[in-house]
Design a protein around this motif. Structure first.
Motif, mmCIF file in Angstrom:
data_model
loop_
_atom_site.group_PDB
_atom_site.id
_atom_site.type_symbol
_atom_site.label_atom_id
_atom_site.label_comp_id
_atom_site.label_asym_id
_atom_site.label_seq_id
_atom_site.Cartn_x
_atom_site.Cartn_y
_atom_site.Cartn_z
ATOM 1 N N ASP A 1 36.331 28.659 41.489
ATOM 2 C CA ASP A 1 35.465 29.298 40.707
ATOM 3 C C ASP A 1 35.914 29.195 39.197
ATOM 4 O O ASP A 1 35.600 29.908 38.194
ATOM 5 C CB ASP A 1 35.597 30.751 41.098
ATOM 6 N N ASP B 1 38.771 39.121 35.031
ATOM 7 C CA ASP B 1 38.215 39.671 36.446
ATOM 8 C C ASP B 1 39.153 40.551 37.001
ATOM 9 O O ASP B 1 40.098 40.021 37.692
ATOM 10 C CB ASP B 1 37.726 38.461 37.268
ATOM 11 N N LYS C 1 38.376 34.332 33.859
ATOM 12 C CA LYS C 1 36.971 33.302 34.283
ATOM 13 C C LYS C 1 36.194 33.074 33.110
ATOM 14 O O LYS C 1 36.321 33.596 32.026
ATOM 15 C CB LYS C 1 36.255 33.914 35.607
ATOM 16 N N ASP D 1 42.448 28.301 39.826
ATOM 17 C CA ASP D 1 41.572 28.168 41.286
ATOM 18 C C ASP D 1 40.461 27.266 40.699
ATOM 19 O O ASP D 1 39.170 27.905 39.906
ATOM 20 C CB ASP D 1 40.940 29.653 41.577
ATOM 21 N N LYS E 1 39.412 40.317 41.628
ATOM 22 C CA LYS E 1 39.890 39.199 42.386
ATOM 23 C C LYS E 1 41.496 39.546 42.687
ATOM 24 O O LYS E 1 42.431 39.757 41.929
ATOM 25 C CB LYS E 1 39.909 37.857 41.706
ATOM 26 N N SER F 1 45.362 39.439 43.363
ATOM 27 C CA SER F 1 46.499 38.860 42.538
ATOM 28 C C SER F 1 47.996 39.420 43.128
ATOM 29 O O SER F 1 47.879 40.013 44.081
ATOM 30 C CB SER F 1 46.465 39.167 41.170
ATOM 31 N N TRP G 1 43.231 37.841 36.659
ATOM 32 C CA TRP G 1 42.221 36.550 36.556
ATOM 33 C C TRP G 1 41.364 36.224 35.510
ATOM 34 O O TRP G 1 40.633 37.328 35.045
ATOM 35 C CB TRP G 1 41.508 36.373 37.664
#
Length: 485
Positions: A335, A405, A419, A332, A408, A410, A417
């Protein structure tokens, strides 16, 4: 982060000597005494055992005697302090032991009224390093250190080395059980066992799938089976009771694998989780892998030996913290996050507060057919993680870090996720990570462990002469890949 009960590992054996020379009049013997007494206080914290040659080394004969004494003791690592500049020949007996070496320089201190150079310590480090690298046929990398033992400069580098070397010496001699071969079509996971043995001292043991399955099917200890079935159903696990038959099959397989591990001295498994378990036993084994990892036996799916070795190494570095294995399934760029996901082989200990749904694996559920289980549907809990693994030829290592994270959205399976990705303490965009992974040719599996162990994992690989995969910045044009003309 909860930790599993991992097999006890032995501490690193560290020898320490001080090289000295009379013309340099700094208080070298007193400084050396203070430094080794400080190191004695770090043994328990850093997991090493220290043997000090307390008398300073002033002659080559003393150097030879000290090197012999430490080798006979079984030192894994010898730290050579250049307490002052000393003759180049003093390093020769230590090079001859072929034991891994560190070279330690200390500060000169405040100039005296006399004005002479008190120690010339770092020049001694420079001399020994050059001799080891260019003249003495020494086979290992060499790490240098600088500062008094209580200084942050020394302590940070020394701590990383203790973690890395302790993991490496315990990894050496390990055995990885390959059960059922590599998953069909995943030829990028096939290894040459000789490469694994040569680079890391680890042995791959091929296990007969039919015998593993037969052992599981013939188990008759009902009390033990009931106990193992209960162990799957942790407080945070929601179980689809309609799949109780599958749970019993996984319990039988767990007992079989743990028996094999004990009998064969297996330290980690690479289990070919499909298609044979589905075809021959009517079960999906994702939750089994999660439970083996919970119990302290690293287990990689799809017959992935490089990942099994990597998961074992990560556990050794982090003193048994539970690990898992993921695919990196999407990016993604908005972000700068990437989704780590797999069918469901992750330990319930790593789930966020929503816990685990242990049920049928949707990949094998056919319209109108009988559901096949079991897998762990969970979201990874928030926290900093390290992703790290060896290439299938064990010539390179990939390591990066990030933050999970759990909020978020999924997809069903074991997932999270990632990040705030970093590599070598520098931010890495999602597209940079993709460029790095695909340019390197790294395989499609990513071992994950909670905690920040990037430096220790890199150093462990470096001691084994394994090169690091370095970050590559994303670009819109194709980069040359060094293919033969």
């Amino acid at each position: 982060m909860m930790e599993n009960e991992m097999k006890t590992i032995r501490n690193l054996k560290v020898g320490l000597v001080g090289m000295m020379c009379t013309p340099f009049r700094g208080d070298k013997e007193h400084y050396f005494l203070e430094d080794w007494q400080t190191l004695l206080g770090l043994q328990e914290e850093l997991g090493f055992e220290l043997k000090v040659i307390e008398e300073g080394i002033y002659t080559k004969d003393e150097a030879q005697q000290s090197a012999t004494k430490l080798a006979e003791w079984g030192a894994d690592f010898i730290l050579v302090q250049s307490s002052s500049f000393a003759a180049g020949e003093f390093i020769q007996p230590f090079a001859a032991t072929k034991i891994r070496l560190g070279l330690w320089g200390v500060p000169e201190g405040v100039p005296s009224k006399e004005g002479g150079l008190p120690l010339n310590s770092f020049t001694g480090v420079n001399l020994y390093n050059s001799l080891l690298r260019t003249r003495l046929g020494y086979p290992h990398p060499i790490k240098w250190f600088f500062g008094r033992a209580e200084s942050p400069t020394f302590r940070e580098r020394f701590s990383i080395s203790m973690r890395a070397l302790r993991a490496l010496i315990n990894l050496q001699g390990s055995r990885i059980g390959l059960a059922g071969g590599v998953a069909p079509g995943f030829d990028n996971l096939i290894i040459n066992p000789e490469d694994l043995k040569r680079k890391l001292g680890v042995e791959m043991v091929e296990l007969n799938f039919e015998k593993v399955l037969e052992r599981a099917q013939l188990l008759r200890d009902d009390k033990r089976l009931e106990s193992v079935k209960s162990s799957f159903l942790k407080e945070n696990v929601q179980f689809d009771i309609g799949l109780n038959e599958h749970l019993e099959k996984l319990s039988r397989l767990q007992i079989a694998y743990l028996q094999i591990a004990e009998e064969e001295g297996i330290n980690a498994f690479a289990i070919s989780c499909w298609p044979r378990f589905q075809a021959d036993y009517g079960v999906a084994v994702c939750s089994l892998l999660g439970e083996l990892n919970t119990l302290g036996v690293p287990a990689a799916c799809e017959g992935d030996v490089p990942s099994a070795v990597s998961m074992l190494a990560l556990s050794l570095i982090s003193s048994g913290t539970v690990r898992t294995l993921m695919d990196l399934v999407t990016l993604d760029p908005a972000d700068d996050s990437v989704l780590l996901w797999h069918c469901g082989p992750t330990s319930p200990l790593l789930a966020d507060q929503r816990g685990v749904r242990m049920g049928s694996l949707w990949l094998f559920d056919q319209q109108g057919g009988t559901p096949i289980g079991l897998h762990n549907d969970l979201t990874l809990q928030a926290g900093r993680v390290t992703v790290g693994g060896f290439t299938a030829d064990f010539e390179k290592v990939l390591v990066f870090q990030g933050e999970i994270d759990p909020h978020k959205p999924s997809y069903r399976g074991s997932r999270g996720w990632l990040k705030n990705i970093q590599m070598r303490k520098k931010p890495l965009r999602a597209l940079d990570l993709a460029e790095t992974l695909l340019s390197s040719g790294f395989q499609h599996h990513y071992p994950v462990i909670y905690g920040e162990v990037e430096e220790a994992f890199l150093e462990m690989a470096a001691w084994a002469n394994i090169l690091e995969i370095k970050p590559i910045e994303y670009s819109t044009h194709l980069k040359a890949q060094g293919l033969p003309c």
